[in-house]
Design a protein around this motif. Structure first.
Motif, PDB file in Angstrom:
ATOM      1  N   LEU A  31      29.290  30.987  46.973  1.00 20.04           N
ATOM      2  CA  LEU A  31      28.013  30.264  46.887  1.00 20.04           C
ATOM      3  C   LEU A  31      27.240  30.625  45.618  1.00 20.04           C
ATOM      4  N   GLY A  32      27.752  31.618  44.898  1.00 23.23           N
ATOM      5  CA  GLY A  32      27.079  32.038  43.667  1.00 23.23           C
ATOM      6  C   GLY A  32      26.088  33.162  43.875  1.00 23.23           C
ATOM      7  N   ILE A  33      26.137  33.782  45.058  1.00 29.27           N
ATOM      8  CA  ILE A  33      25.190  34.865  45.375  1.00 29.27           C
ATOM      9  C   ILE A  33      25.849  36.206  45.070  1.00 29.27           C
ATOM     10  N   LEU A  34      25.156  37.019  44.296  1.00 27.47           N
ATOM     11  CA  LEU A  34      25.651  38.377  44.019  1.00 27.47           C
ATOM     12  C   LEU A  34      24.665  39.374  44.609  1.00 27.47           C
ATOM     13  N   HIS A  35      25.209  40.487  45.098  1.00 25.51           N
ATOM     14  CA  HIS A  35      24.349  41.510  45.710  1.00 25.51           C
ATOM     15  C   HIS A  35      24.742  42.890  45.221  1.00 25.51           C
ATOM     16  N   TYR A  36      23.728  43.731  44.977  1.00 16.70           N
ATOM     17  CA  TYR A  36      23.967  45.134  44.613  1.00 16.70           C
ATOM     18  C   TYR A  36      22.956  45.990  45.355  1.00 16.70           C
ATOM     19  N   ASN A  37      23.283  47.273  45.506  1.00 10.84           N
ATOM     20  CA  ASN A  37      22.288  48.215  46.027  1.00 10.84           C
ATOM     21  C   ASN A  37      22.019  49.224  44.917  1.00 10.84           C
ATOM     22  N   TYR A  38      20.794  49.199  44.411  1.00  9.61           N
ATOM     23  CA  TYR A  38      20.441  50.021  43.252  1.00  9.61           C
ATOM     24  C   TYR A  38      19.288  50.957  43.598  1.00  9.61           C
ATOM     25  N   PRO A  39      19.584  52.215  43.955  1.00  7.26           N
ATOM     26  CA  PRO A  39      18.494  53.147  44.256  1.00  7.26           C
ATOM     27  C   PRO A  39      17.624  53.454  43.040  1.00  7.26           C
ATOM     28  N   SER A  40      18.158  53.223  41.832  1.00 14.82           N
ATOM     29  CA  SER A  40      17.367  53.562  40.642  1.00 14.82           C
ATOM     30  C   SER A  40      17.033  52.308  39.832  1.00 14.82           C
ATOM     31  N   LEU A  41      15.832  52.324  39.249  1.00 19.51           N
ATOM     32  CA  LEU A  41      15.403  51.190  38.418  1.00 19.51           C
ATOM     33  C   LEU A  41      16.229  51.073  37.137  1.00 19.51           C
ATOM     34  N   ASP A  42      16.865  52.166  36.740  1.00 18.27           N
ATOM     35  CA  ASP A  42      17.686  52.118  35.518  1.00 18.27           C
ATOM     36  C   ASP A  42      18.757  51.034  35.634  1.00 18.27           C
ATOM     37  N   SER A  43      19.377  50.962  36.812  1.00 20.33           N
ATOM     38  CA  SER A  43      20.431  49.962  37.010  1.00 20.33           C
ATOM     39  C   SER A  43      19.851  48.547  36.979  1.00 20.33           C
ATOM     40  N   VAL A  44      18.652  48.387  37.549  1.00 24.44           N
ATOM     41  CA  VAL A  44      17.993  47.071  37.538  1.00 24.44           C
ATOM     42  C   VAL A  44      17.716  46.671  36.084  1.00 24.44           C
ATOM     43  N   ASN A  45      17.207  47.624  35.315  1.00 25.10           N
ATOM     44  CA  ASN A  45      16.880  47.339  33.912  1.00 25.10           C
ATOM     45  C   ASN A  45      18.132  46.964  33.121  1.00 25.10           C
ATOM     46  N   ALA A  46      19.216  47.690  33.378  1.00 25.31           N
ATOM     47  CA  ALA A  46      20.463  47.408  32.653  1.00 25.31           C
ATOM     48  C   ALA A  46      20.978  46.007  32.997  1.00 25.31           C
ATOM     49  N   LEU A  47      20.900  45.653  34.279  1.00 24.48           N
ATOM     50  CA  LEU A  47      21.349  44.319  34.704  1.00 24.48           C
ATOM     51  C   LEU A  47      20.491  43.229  34.045  1.00 24.48           C
ATOM     52  N   ALA A  48      19.174  43.457  34.075  1.00 25.09           N
ATOM     53  CA  ALA A  48      18.245  42.472  33.498  1.00 25.09           C
ATOM     54  C   ALA A  48      18.542  42.279  32.011  1.00 25.09           C
ATOM     55  N   THR A  49      18.798  43.365  31.322  1.00 25.47           N
ATOM     56  CA  THR A  49      19.104  43.268  29.885  1.00 25.47           C
ATOM     57  C   THR A  49      20.415  42.526  29.668  1.00 25.47           C
ATOM     58  N   SER A  50      21.428  42.855  30.500  1.00 26.41           N
ATOM     59  CA  SER A  50      22.740  42.227  30.295  1.00 26.41           C
ATOM     60  C   SER A  50      22.692  40.729  30.554  1.00 26.41           C
ATOM     61  N   ARG A  51      21.732  40.269  31.377  1.00 28.85           N
ATOM     62  CA  ARG A  51      21.635  38.830  31.670  1.00 28.85           C
ATOM     63  C   ARG A  51      20.471  38.179  30.930  1.00 28.85           C
ATOM     64  N   SER A  52      19.922  38.907  29.953  1.00 33.96           N
ATOM     65  CA  SER A  52      18.855  38.374  29.075  1.00 33.96           C
ATOM     66  C   SER A  52      17.586  37.960  29.825  1.00 33.96           C
ATOM     67  N   TYR A  53      17.203  38.713  30.833  1.00 34.02           N
ATOM     68  CA  TYR A  53      15.943  38.432  31.537  1.00 34.02           C
ATOM     69  C   TYR A  53      14.767  38.907  30.686  1.00 34.02           C
ATOM     70  N   LYS A  54      13.726  38.043  30.587  1.00 32.26           N
ATOM     71  CA  LYS A  54      12.627  38.369  29.687  1.00 32.26           C
ATOM     72  C   LYS A  54      11.361  38.821  30.416  1.00 32.26           C
ATOM     73  N   ASN A  55      11.217  38.452  31.687  1.00 33.46           N
ATOM     74  CA  ASN A  55       9.960  38.733  32.380  1.00 33.46           C
ATOM     75  C   ASN A  55      10.204  39.230  33.798  1.00 33.46           C
ATOM     76  N   ARG A  56       9.175  39.884  34.337  1.00 31.82           N
ATOM     77  CA  ARG A  56       9.242  40.329  35.727  1.00 31.82           C
ATOM     78  C   ARG A  56       7.817  40.517  36.250  1.00 31.82           C
ATOM     79  N   ASP A  57       7.694  40.461  37.574  1.00 29.91           N
ATOM     80  CA  ASP A  57       6.425  40.860  38.187  1.00 29.91           C
ATOM     81  C   ASP A  57       6.738  41.520  39.524  1.00 29.91           C
TER      82      ASP A  57
END
Ligand SMILES: CSCCC(=O)/C(O)=C/O
Ligand code: FE2
Length: 176
Positions: A31-57
């Motif tokens: 269905l195009g859904i991906l899931h991860y369990n990330y206890p640390s924000l570092d992993s979230v930041n790395a994912l966001a950078t790798s997918r070129s995300y520019k904003n967050r709230d």
């Protein structure tokens, strides 16, 4: 995270509505859904950078945070809709349910808890609700503008270019 077919029984949207039939990670990925369990924000930041995300709230969805508009807010999130961009949701605290449409248009319920991260493709029909704890604190990551723009199903969404592209990709490149 746990994924299962929604039972379609009447009742409060915040109840589990678990049919007892699980949905596999393989089906979710179809269905195009991906899931991860990330206890640390570092992993979230790395994912966001790798997918070129520019904003967050960050959003807190609870009666305490939203007061009188809480009920209206969860009704709005629970109206079936799509977005024209891919979105990442990362649960900072509490939990909630994303329901997404499967290939035969049945609802798959995805239970998210603290530190679950989900990537949802553009064009997928879905809805969101808090669970019976009435508390979701989430980070919303946006590829471009930091704006939540839902297109409710039925308001011209079937011919929407992002919807058409999503269905084509999901069904293996064969237009329905
Ligand atoms: C848990 S984040 C708030 C809900 C949301 O962003 C969304 O897109 C619901 O469909
Ligand atoms: Fe949404």
């Amino acid at each position: 995270m746990k994924a299962y077919w929604f039972d379609n029984l009447p009742g409060d949207q915040r109840e589990p509505h678990d049919s007892g039939r699980e949905v596999s990670p393989e089906y979710l990925s179809k269905l195009g859904i991906l899931h991860y369990n990330y206890p640390s924000l570092d992993s979230v930041n790395a994912l966001a950078t790798s997918r070129s995300y520019k904003n967050r709230d960050e959003i807190t969805i609870s009666p305490t945070a939203l007061g009188a508009v809480y009920d209206d807010k969860i009704k709005a999130f629970f109206a079936e809709h799509l977005h024209e961009d891919e979105e990442i949701r990362y649960i900072l605290d509490g939990g909630g349910y994303f329901d997404v449409r499967g290939q035969d248009d049945d609802w798959v319920r995805i239970k998210l808890e603290k530190h679950d991260l989900m990537i949802m493709p553009a064009g997928i029909y879905h809805r969101f609700t808090t669970d019976t704890q009435n508390y979701t604190k989430a980070m919303r990551l946006f590829q471009d503008e930091p704006k939540w723009t839902p297109l409710n199903r039925g308001e011209g969404t079937e011919g929407n270019q992002y919807r058409v592209a999503y269905v084509k990709q999901r069904d293996g490149g064969v237009a329905a």
